[in-house]
Design a protein around this motif. Sequence first.
Motif, PDB file in Angstrom:
ATOM      1  N   HIS A  87      30.125  33.579 -34.631  1.00 28.79           N
ATOM      2  CA  HIS A  87      31.707  34.359 -34.966  1.00 28.79           C
ATOM      3  C   HIS A  87      30.744  34.810 -32.996  1.00 28.79           C
ATOM      4  O   HIS A  87      30.256  34.619 -32.361  1.00 28.79           O
ATOM      5  CB  HIS A  87      30.788  36.078 -35.061  1.00 28.79           C
ATOM      6  CG  HIS A  87      29.989  35.601 -36.504  1.00 28.79           C
ATOM      7  ND1 HIS A  87      31.639  35.945 -37.987  1.00 28.79           N
ATOM      8  CD2 HIS A  87      29.243  36.058 -37.536  1.00 28.79           C
ATOM      9  CE1 HIS A  87      30.550  35.344 -39.047  1.00 28.79           C
ATOM     10  NE2 HIS A  87      29.525  35.689 -38.580  1.00 28.79           N
ATOM     11  N   ALA A  88      33.150  35.006 -32.905  1.00 29.53           N
ATOM     12  CA  ALA A  88      32.843  35.426 -31.837  1.00 29.53           C
ATOM     13  C   ALA A  88      33.551  36.646 -31.497  1.00 29.53           C
ATOM     14  O   ALA A  88      34.197  37.281 -32.137  1.00 29.53           O
ATOM     15  CB  ALA A  88      34.350  34.318 -31.115  1.00 29.53           C
ATOM     16  N   ARG A  89      33.504  37.546 -30.092  1.00 27.52           N
ATOM     17  CA  ARG A  89      34.020  38.481 -30.196  1.00 27.52           C
ATOM     18  C   ARG A  89      34.433  39.259 -29.046  1.00 27.52           C
ATOM     19  O   ARG A  89      34.479  38.152 -28.129  1.00 27.52           O
ATOM     20  CB  ARG A  89      33.208  39.597 -31.346  1.00 27.52           C
ATOM     21  CG  ARG A  89      32.096  39.826 -30.147  1.00 27.52           C
ATOM     22  CD  ARG A  89      31.565  41.092 -31.176  1.00 27.52           C
ATOM     23  NE  ARG A  89      30.019  41.624 -29.870  1.00 27.52           N
ATOM     24  CZ  ARG A  89      29.997  42.454 -29.366  1.00 27.52           C
ATOM     25  NH1 ARG A  89      31.367  42.893 -28.907  1.00 27.52           N
ATOM     26  NH2 ARG A  89      28.642  42.460 -28.561  1.00 27.52           N
ATOM     27  N   GLY A  90      35.402  39.756 -28.778  1.00 29.12           N
ATOM     28  CA  GLY A  90      35.923  40.693 -27.279  1.00 29.12           C
ATOM     29  C   GLY A  90      36.792  39.355 -26.887  1.00 29.12           C
ATOM     30  O   GLY A  90      37.552  39.245 -27.950  1.00 29.12           O
TER      31      GLY A  90
ATOM     32  N   LEU B   8      34.574  49.197 -18.978  1.00 28.20           N
ATOM     33  CA  LEU B   8      33.648  48.481 -20.015  1.00 28.20           C
ATOM     34  C   LEU B   8      34.284  47.952 -20.990  1.00 28.20           C
ATOM     35  O   LEU B   8      35.179  47.873 -21.627  1.00 28.20           O
ATOM     36  CB  LEU B   8      33.293  49.796 -20.557  1.00 28.20           C
ATOM     37  CG  LEU B   8      31.704  48.417 -21.705  1.00 28.20           C
ATOM     38  CD1 LEU B   8      30.330  48.418 -20.202  1.00 28.20           C
ATOM     39  CD2 LEU B   8      31.218  49.366 -22.080  1.00 28.20           C
ATOM     40  N   LEU B   9      34.401  46.298 -19.995  1.00 31.82           N
ATOM     41  CA  LEU B   9      35.756  44.718 -20.176  1.00 31.82           C
ATOM     42  C   LEU B   9      34.187  44.263 -21.592  1.00 31.82           C
ATOM     43  O   LEU B   9      33.219  44.046 -21.203  1.00 31.82           O
ATOM     44  CB  LEU B   9      35.928  44.325 -18.842  1.00 31.82           C
ATOM     45  CG  LEU B   9      36.679  44.424 -18.209  1.00 31.82           C
ATOM     46  CD1 LEU B   9      36.806  43.943 -17.198  1.00 31.82           C
ATOM     47  CD2 LEU B   9      38.318  45.353 -18.424  1.00 31.82           C
ATOM     48  N   HIS B  10      34.993  44.158 -22.376  1.00 31.38           N
ATOM     49  CA  HIS B  10      34.406  43.272 -23.725  1.00 31.38           C
ATOM     50  C   HIS B  10      34.900  42.072 -23.607  1.00 31.38           C
ATOM     51  O   HIS B  10      35.965  41.667 -24.283  1.00 31.38           O
ATOM     52  CB  HIS B  10      35.348  43.910 -25.222  1.00 31.38           C
ATOM     53  CG  HIS B  10      35.870  45.136 -25.582  1.00 31.38           C
ATOM     54  ND1 HIS B  10      33.505  46.434 -24.947  1.00 31.38           N
ATOM     55  CD2 HIS B  10      35.655  46.427 -25.212  1.00 31.38           C
ATOM     56  CE1 HIS B  10      33.985  47.647 -25.017  1.00 31.38           C
ATOM     57  NE2 HIS B  10      35.379  47.769 -25.427  1.00 31.38           N
ATOM     58  N   VAL B  11      33.770  41.480 -22.827  1.00 35.82           N
ATOM     59  CA  VAL B  11      34.615  39.915 -22.413  1.00 35.82           C
ATOM     60  C   VAL B  11      34.103  39.538 -23.585  1.00 35.82           C
ATOM     61  O   VAL B  11      34.675  37.751 -23.971  1.00 35.82           O
ATOM     62  CB  VAL B  11      33.733  38.975 -21.206  1.00 35.82           C
ATOM     63  CG1 VAL B  11      33.665  38.486 -20.576  1.00 35.82           C
ATOM     64  CG2 VAL B  11      33.955  40.404 -19.602  1.00 35.82           C
TER      65      VAL B  11
ATOM     66  N   ASP C 258      29.545  42.691 -22.604  1.00 37.14           N
ATOM     67  CA  ASP C 258      30.116  43.895 -21.723  1.00 37.14           C
ATOM     68  C   ASP C 258      29.809  43.430 -20.291  1.00 37.14           C
ATOM     69  O   ASP C 258      28.717  43.682 -20.277  1.00 37.14           O
ATOM     70  CB  ASP C 258      29.740  44.743 -22.740  1.00 37.14           C
ATOM     71  CG  ASP C 258      30.574  45.367 -23.704  1.00 37.14           C
ATOM     72  OD1 ASP C 258      31.881  44.367 -24.473  1.00 37.14           O
ATOM     73  OD2 ASP C 258      29.840  45.846 -24.466  1.00 37.14           O
ATOM     74  N   ARG C 259      31.011  44.190 -19.457  1.00 40.03           N
ATOM     75  CA  ARG C 259      30.094  44.444 -18.065  1.00 40.03           C
ATOM     76  C   ARG C 259      31.118  44.905 -17.862  1.00 40.03           C
ATOM     77  O   ARG C 259      32.486  45.238 -18.150  1.00 40.03           O
ATOM     78  CB  ARG C 259      31.492  42.597 -17.117  1.00 40.03           C
ATOM     79  CG  ARG C 259      30.542  41.409 -17.538  1.00 40.03           C
ATOM     80  CD  ARG C 259      30.841  40.524 -16.592  1.00 40.03           C
ATOM     81  NE  ARG C 259      29.923  39.348 -16.553  1.00 40.03           N
ATOM     82  CZ  ARG C 259      29.540  38.338 -16.204  1.00 40.03           C
ATOM     83  NH1 ARG C 259      30.747  38.052 -15.347  1.00 40.03           N
ATOM     84  NH2 ARG C 259      28.850  37.161 -16.384  1.00 40.03           N
ATOM     85  N   LEU C 260      30.511  46.056 -17.019  1.00 36.75           N
ATOM     86  CA  LEU C 260      31.284  47.014 -15.945  1.00 36.75           C
ATOM     87  C   LEU C 260      31.868  46.967 -14.642  1.00 36.75           C
ATOM     88  O   LEU C 260      31.318  46.019 -14.388  1.00 36.75           O
ATOM     89  CB  LEU C 260      30.006  48.794 -15.998  1.00 36.75           C
ATOM     90  CG  LEU C 260      30.479  49.390 -15.531  1.00 36.75           C
ATOM     91  CD1 LEU C 260      31.141  50.266 -16.617  1.00 36.75           C
ATOM     92  CD2 LEU C 260      28.904  49.795 -14.479  1.00 36.75           C
ATOM     93  N   THR C 261      32.698  47.113 -14.684  1.00 41.84           N
ATOM     94  CA  THR C 261      33.620  47.119 -13.636  1.00 41.84           C
ATOM     95  C   THR C 261      34.658  48.603 -13.194  1.00 41.84           C
ATOM     96  O   THR C 261      34.574  49.075 -13.953  1.00 41.84           O
ATOM     97  CB  THR C 261      35.320  45.893 -13.861  1.00 41.84           C
ATOM     98  OG1 THR C 261      35.935  46.092 -12.886  1.00 41.84           O
ATOM     99  CG2 THR C 261      35.474  46.607 -14.690  1.00 41.84           C
ATOM    100  N   VAL C 262      34.265  48.554 -11.523  1.00 47.37           N
ATOM    101  CA  VAL C 262      35.016  49.441 -11.291  1.00 47.37           C
ATOM    102  C   VAL C 262      35.899  48.955  -9.592  1.00 47.37           C
ATOM    103  O   VAL C 262      35.828  47.762  -9.173  1.00 47.37           O
ATOM    104  CB  VAL C 262      33.645  50.437 -10.441  1.00 47.37           C
ATOM    105  CG1 VAL C 262      34.590  51.730  -9.311  1.00 47.37           C
ATOM    106  CG2 VAL C 262      32.279  50.501 -10.711  1.00 47.37           C
TER     107      VAL C 262
END
Length: 462
Positions: free
Chosen positions: A246-249, A236-239, A214-218
């Motif tokens: 397994h893969a997610r986001g 909160l971007l679920h990159v 996850d990455r926080l972006t403003v």
Amino acid sequence: MTLDSLRHPLSLAGAALATVAGVLLVALFAASLLGYEGSPYLGVVAYVALPALLVLGLLLIPIGARRARRQRARRAAGEAEPQLPVLDFNSPRIRWAALIVLALSTVNVLLLVAASTKAIEVMDSVWFCGSCHSVMDPEASAHSRSPHARVRCVECHIGPGASWFVKSKLSGSWQLVSVTLGLYPRPIPTPVHNLRPARDTCEQCHWPTRFVGDRLTVRRRHADDATSTPLASVLLLHVGGTQGSHARGIHWHVDPGVHVRYQADAKREKIGTVELTAADGTRRTFKTKDEPPAGSSWREMDCVDCHNRPTHIYRSPEEEVDGALNAGRLDPSLPFVRREAVKALRTSYPSAEAARAGLRARLEELYGMTEPALAAARRATLDAAGRELGDIWARNVWPNMKIGWGTYPSFLGHEAAPGCFRCHDGDHASASGEAISNDCTLCHTLLAQDEKDPPILKQLAP
């Protein structure tokens, strides 16, 4: 063939041309080694034009010699001259001539090899790609202020390997004809359907197997009120990406073990059918109730289906004005500057010069009528605002190429264009009734939306 054959005017002209081109090529090589750069056009002359003239001169020498032999044969009333040269190396004169030819040939080959290497370097430069001014000025301008500004065009448009290099040069030959004769479309249509797959270009730097999480972006924008109040949205971007098996986001879509392909129109703005093949080989198909888009074709999903404007980014007036306010290039103390700047930018002008003059005049007229005292006292501020709006307009609108606001939308997100909602609209369903989810939290969690002082930011940075 005798040495007299080389005295034909064509041979003499070829020798002179090759000598001049060779001397100039050596001189420019020497200047380059000493650190002299010069104009970019000098590189085209030095490493493309001069080698071509050198080769032409070398070809003229044997052509002139052959013509001279034929002329002598005709004068001899049918006495044929040998078609192939007779070389007697027992003759000192022939030996010396052969050594001179060998030495000059070696020098010429070395010059051509070095020039070819430098020519490839020149043709792979950002300057060369953007040198077709009327066509490529918009793309070169967008590239120069993009996240990939220090990445050469060829690294994304061609990538490694000889086969795509050859394809690009063949394609470039037709592009040269199109530019010369004005045959290119306006605007340049997108997407580029013969673009090399992202796995061969993007993935040379951006690894799909790297788990980002996850990455926080403003995201900061401004209200249309009198003070252009700054507002912030926190997401909160679920990159995501691939983690183990397994893969997610968001980056689940390009997991190496999963294959997603879709059927869309030529511009990839309307997607009719989506087919998902899971790691275990099971396949599911999702369709809308509408007919497939006209001219639709199948395509395997990769990076550029969402990141369709990774470099050549054209922003909206709102994005540009918010960016200028955030950077301090527009003064928020001017009343309603955000609202009025966006309105002004959406006005049509025939050229960038007319836009610069018109935008400055519009600000002068607006504040002269509503705030005459302010307009008189803060002329320098209005001048700076006019220059900034002119720069914004010139970066994004190119009348000669018919590029306007919104001509090239970004599919990253769902604000400027449908983007994610091309598939995640709740309307794409399988035969069993299962639909592609349109749940926003699959991609991001919204922690604050257009708030003046989001509490979450105070918690993160007390």
